[in-house]
Motif scaffolding. Structure first.
Motif, mmCIF file in Angstrom:
data_model
loop_
_atom_site.group_PDB
_atom_site.id
_atom_site.type_symbol
_atom_site.label_atom_id
_atom_site.label_comp_id
_atom_site.label_asym_id
_atom_site.label_seq_id
_atom_site.Cartn_x
_atom_site.Cartn_y
_atom_site.Cartn_z
ATOM 1 N N MET A 137 0.821 -1.211 0.000
ATOM 2 C CA MET A 137 0.000 0.000 0.000
ATOM 3 C C MET A 137 0.855 1.262 0.000
ATOM 4 N N GLY A 138 1.910 1.267 0.790
ATOM 5 C CA GLY A 138 2.725 2.465 0.948
ATOM 6 C C GLY A 138 3.448 2.896 -0.308
ATOM 7 N N GLU A 139 3.469 2.042 -1.335
ATOM 8 C CA GLU A 139 4.174 2.386 -2.566
ATOM 9 C C GLU A 139 3.331 3.207 -3.527
ATOM 10 N N PHE A 140 2.045 3.339 -3.265
ATOM 11 C CA PHE A 140 1.166 4.056 -4.180
ATOM 12 C C PHE A 140 1.079 5.523 -3.773
ATOM 13 N N VAL A 141 1.449 6.409 -4.689
ATOM 14 C CA VAL A 141 1.418 7.830 -4.364
ATOM 15 C C VAL A 141 -0.019 8.302 -4.145
ATOM 16 N N ALA A 142 -1.006 7.662 -4.771
ATOM 17 C CA ALA A 142 -2.404 8.022 -4.534
ATOM 18 C C ALA A 142 -2.811 7.700 -3.090
ATOM 19 N N PHE A 143 -2.331 6.570 -2.584
ATOM 20 C CA PHE A 143 -2.611 6.201 -1.192
ATOM 21 C C PHE A 143 -1.917 7.177 -0.249
ATOM 22 N N GLU A 144 -0.681 7.496 -0.552
ATOM 23 C CA GLU A 144 0.051 8.476 0.254
ATOM 24 C C GLU A 144 -0.684 9.811 0.284
ATOM 25 N N ALA A 145 -1.231 10.202 -0.853
ATOM 26 C CA ALA A 145 -1.969 11.467 -0.937
ATOM 27 C C ALA A 145 -3.232 11.427 -0.075
ATOM 28 N N ALA A 146 -3.981 10.319 -0.165
ATOM 29 C CA ALA A 146 -5.222 10.207 0.616
ATOM 30 C C ALA A 146 -4.938 10.213 2.115
ATOM 31 N N ILE A 147 -3.909 9.475 2.529
ATOM 32 C CA ILE A 147 -3.535 9.459 3.947
ATOM 33 C C ILE A 147 -3.126 10.853 4.403
ATOM 34 N N SER A 148 -2.381 11.550 3.553
ATOM 35 C CA SER A 148 -1.961 12.913 3.878
ATOM 36 C C SER A 148 -3.158 13.841 4.062
ATOM 37 N N LEU A 149 -4.139 13.710 3.187
ATOM 38 C CA LEU A 149 -5.341 14.544 3.286
ATOM 39 C C LEU A 149 -6.154 14.202 4.531
ATOM 40 N N LEU A 150 -6.229 12.917 4.864
ATOM 41 C CA LEU A 150 -6.951 12.511 6.078
ATOM 42 C C LEU A 150 -6.301 13.105 7.322
ATOM 43 N N LYS A 151 -4.990 13.033 7.379
ATOM 44 C CA LYS A 151 -4.285 13.566 8.553
ATOM 45 C C LYS A 151 -4.423 15.084 8.632
ATOM 46 N N GLU A 152 -4.304 15.724 7.478
ATOM 47 C CA GLU A 152 -4.388 17.189 7.454
ATOM 48 C C GLU A 152 -5.763 17.681 7.903
ATOM 49 N N SER A 153 -6.795 16.907 7.576
ATOM 50 C CA SER A 153 -8.157 17.311 7.944
ATOM 51 C C SER A 153 -8.591 16.751 9.292
ATOM 52 N N GLY A 154 -7.666 16.118 10.014
ATOM 53 C CA GLY A 154 -7.961 15.616 11.355
ATOM 54 C C GLY A 154 -8.820 14.373 11.401
ATOM 55 N N ARG A 155 -8.822 13.604 10.297
ATOM 56 C CA ARG A 155 -9.675 12.410 10.248
ATOM 57 C C ARG A 155 -8.862 11.149 10.548
ATOM 58 N N TYR A 156 -8.121 11.201 11.625
ATOM 59 C CA TYR A 156 -7.295 10.058 12.014
ATOM 60 C C TYR A 156 -8.146 8.828 12.315
ATOM 61 N N GLN A 157 -9.386 9.059 12.744
ATOM 62 C CA GLN A 157 -10.233 7.939 13.134
ATOM 63 C C GLN A 157 -10.529 7.011 11.958
ATOM 64 N N ILE A 158 -10.625 7.584 10.753
ATOM 65 C CA ILE A 158 -10.871 6.757 9.567
ATOM 66 C C ILE A 158 -9.720 5.784 9.366
ATOM 67 N N ILE A 159 -8.498 6.282 9.532
ATOM 68 C CA ILE A 159 -7.312 5.431 9.371
ATOM 69 C C ILE A 159 -7.340 4.293 10.382
ATOM 70 N N ALA A 160 -7.705 4.614 11.624
ATOM 71 C CA ALA A 160 -7.753 3.598 12.680
ATOM 72 C C ALA A 160 -8.906 2.620 12.463
ATOM 73 N N ASP A 161 -10.073 3.139 12.068
ATOM 74 C CA ASP A 161 -11.237 2.275 11.863
ATOM 75 C C ASP A 161 -10.986 1.259 10.741
ATOM 76 N N VAL A 162 -10.375 1.729 9.666
ATOM 77 C CA VAL A 162 -10.079 0.827 8.555
ATOM 78 C C VAL A 162 -9.117 -0.266 9.013
ATOM 79 N N TYR A 163 -8.137 0.117 9.811
ATOM 80 C CA TYR A 163 -7.183 -0.867 10.340
ATOM 81 C C TYR A 163 -7.895 -1.932 11.164
ATOM 82 N N GLN A 164 -8.804 -1.494 12.031
ATOM 83 C CA GLN A 164 -9.515 -2.433 12.893
ATOM 84 C C GLN A 164 -10.379 -3.393 12.071
ATOM 85 N N LYS A 165 -11.084 -2.860 11.078
ATOM 86 C CA LYS A 165 -11.922 -3.711 10.235
ATOM 87 C C LYS A 165 -11.086 -4.701 9.432
#
Length: 635
Positions: free
Chosen positions: A509-537
């Protein structure tokens, strides 16, 4: 593609339907099959450059004589290396006993590789291992001729753990955890079972002559039945070719049609390959005479020469790999050529918007070499726009156009230039990261003096953008030396967001610049919970049967538009101290399907995997990324 990605693999299969003496008489050589196999493999060298292998089987050889030959190579030019090895056998004969080269029967009985059934393979290793033992064809040997098995394929299975457990449950002890082993042993097991079943049947019928029973087994083996049992629980994309020791052969394709397979036959020969143009070129065959192996079917060639295409698994909705059309397959295929041009043509509206339709101050180019055909389509699209613009200017004016204005309107034409030049391959003998980055920055060179400083926009077409590292470390820095006002990087493929698990070297996953971009946008907008929720699921889904698993990683992208992700990608790949404005455009999924209507497999773009195992793999890839594990999510 600015960043080469690897892809498994390519097959070449030939079955001679006549005795070798026939080819000696008609074509002047008993090595007709070998010569054609060499051509088939060389014409598919794009499909694998990590290694290659060849195997042949001689029909109706007396006991005690060798009838299976195999040679594999890891040489830089592996195909040439293999055939030089084979050719040396005949060169020695030509030198010492030249009359024997015209004696097809003598060659068959005395020289290896003079068989009627030939199988070649080209390998790209997707992960790490690259030894001769990892090169196809694979061989499962037995003293009973009908129990010998040779296979080679273009495949990846998503459920190797499950398949290995099945082998354990059968009492087997596979030597390693790999899908090649599971495929070989699974087919081998049911080949053994079919042999034993027929043997017991003939014994019950009162036959005592074991030699005669062996002949009956060779004649009566049900190849489709063996393949049906073997593939029952396979989950993946595959084209697999195999030969049984006595001469029965097959080419099988997965039920979704993910991996490509083409074939042709007449009264002299049966030939199959991963790419259609290879067959066309090697045998001078018209495109309409070549067939595609249907999903869930196997092309079966019995030892007696009977040819059939039989179903071994229920075909599913066809989802043939679209990356074959965008990048992997050679563009010499007529339909692929048209599709790649269409991919470029469909990008025109986005590009015209990015340059404000300022054709006069725009230079159009591409990243060599695989984006060239799509670039032709793009240029055609720009020409069409210009013609329409000229028509509107000339027909829809209320006042009379002046000579000067007419000259200016008619002079409008796209400025098409070769800007980026793939330079000689620089050797990475320097070990320090900083120094290596400096070397990478010079992999490409550029053509100077054709961009107006601070005025022109430079449009550079690539066929896909996976990681963005080469753009950032090399291409954009070099293009910026031309001093354009703006650089628009255009991908003829959509954003690559998800790993492939059916054969392409895109699994982290970490090799895709599109994924890197989406993660960056999530963090910038304070949506860390989405990252954690996806991990848990994703973690919890590992306990579920693959048929019940969903692709939970899609949630990472859902809050953002495609353009928002593209804009963030532009920020990520923009090098420091660059003067030009950078914009990134991607092909849309809708346009991809318009251009390639018969190849709708788009899971690396959309996340819609065609087999249940795909969802399990993408979730595991996300877990690996979260836990910092730099490993692929499948065996």
């Amino acid at each position: 593609m600015s960043e080469a990605i690897k892809h498994e693999c390519g097959i070449a299969f030939i079955r001679l339907l006549k005795p070798l003496s026939y080819y000696q008489k008609k074509y002047g050589t008993a090595l007709y099959g070998l010569n054609k196999l060499y051509l088939l493999m060389e014409k598919q060298h794009n499909r694998g450059q990590d290694g290659a292998g060849v195997a042949t089987i001689k029909l109706d050889i007396a006991p005690g004589q060798r009838y299976i030959s195999r040679h594999r190579s890891l040489a830089t030019n592996a195909v040439a290396d293999i055939f030089e090895y084979i050719q040396k056998k005949f060169a020695d004969i030509q030198k010492e006993q030249p009359e024997k080269m015209a004696d097809a029967e003598w060659l068959k009985n005395n020289v290896s590789f003079t068989g009627e059934v030939l199988l070649g393979h080209l390998r790209y290793g997707t992960h790490g291992k690259n030894s001769v033992e990892n090169c196809h064809p694979f061989l499962r040997q037995n003293n009973w001729m009908t129990r010998n098995l040779v296979i080679a394929g273009n495949f990846n299975m998503t459920n190797v753990d499950e398949l290995l457990q099945q082998l354990y449950d059968l009492g087997q002890h596979p030597k390693e955890q790999a899908d090649t082993v599971t495929v070989l042993e699974k087919i081998g097991h049911f080949l053994d079972t079919e042999n034993q079943g027929l043997f017991d049947q003939y014994k019950r019928e009162g036959l005592d002559d074991n030699v005669e029973i062996s002949k009956l087994i060779a004649n009566d083996l049900d190849v489709a039945k063996i393949l049906k049992k073997s593939a029952k629980s396979w989950d993946g994309g595959y084209t697999i070719s195999g030969i049984f020791g006595h001469g029965d052969a097959f080419v099988m394709r997965d039920p979704v049609g993910i991996r490509p397979a083409f074939y042709y036959y007449n009264d002299e020969i049966v030939v199959a390959a991963s790419e259609r143009p290879a067959i066309q070129t090697a045998f001078n065959i018209h495109i309409d005479d070549i067939r595609e192996v249907k999903p869930g079917h196997a092309l079966i060639i019995k030892k007696n020469g009977k040819i059939s295409e039989e179903q071994f698994s229920e075909p599913q909705e066809k989802k043939a790999c679209s990356f074959e059309r965008i990048y992997f397959s050679r563009g010499s295929d007529a339909s692929i050529y048209r599709e790649r041009k269409q991919l470029g043509r469909l990008l025109c509206p986005q590009i015209l918007g990015a340059i404000d339709s300022d054709i006069k101050n725009t230079v159009f180019s591409y990243i060599p070499n695989t984006a060239e055909v799509a670039f032709y389509g793009l240029v055609e699209g720009i020409h069409k726009y210009i013609k329409q613009y000229q028509r509107d200017q000339l027909l829809n004016r209320e006042d009379k156009i002046t000579d000067e204005e007419l000259t200016e309107v008619l002079a409008i034409a796209p400025r098409v230039e070769k800007i980026a030049i793939k330079d000689v391959k620089l050797r990475t003998f320097i070990t320090q990261d900083a120094d290596r980055s400096e070397m990478v920055a010079h992999v490409y060179d550029t053509t100077y003096g054709i961009v107006k400083n601070g005025v022109d926009t430079l449009v550079a077409l690539d066929d896909s953008i996976v990681r963005g590292t080469t753009l950032k470390q090399s291409i954009l820095k070099i293009l910026d030396r031309l001093k354009p006002k703006k650089i628009v990087v255009v991908s003829s493929a959509p954003q690559i967001r998800y790993p492939d698990c059916y054969g392409i070297d895109m699994s982290r996953m970490g090799e895709f610049v599109a994924f890197e971009a989406a993660i960056s946008l999530l963090k910038e907008s304070g949506r860390y919970q989405i990252i954690a929720d996806v991990y848990q699921k994703c973690k919890e889904s590992s306990k579920l049967p693959k048929e019940e698993v969903e692709n939970y990683v899609k949630a990472i992208y859902e809050p953002f538009t495609d353009q928002e992700i593209s804009d963030r990608i532009a920020q990520i790949i923009t090098p420091k101290d660059i003067n030009a404005e950078i914009q990134v455009l991607y092909q849309t999924l809708d346009n991809l399907h318009k251009a390639c209507p018969d190849h709708t497999g788009d899971w690396y773009f959309s996340g819609n995997y065609p087999t249940p195992g795909g969802n399990k793999v993408v979730n595991r890839a996300y877990v690996n990324w979260m836990e910092g594990k730099n490993q692929r999510a499948y065996m």
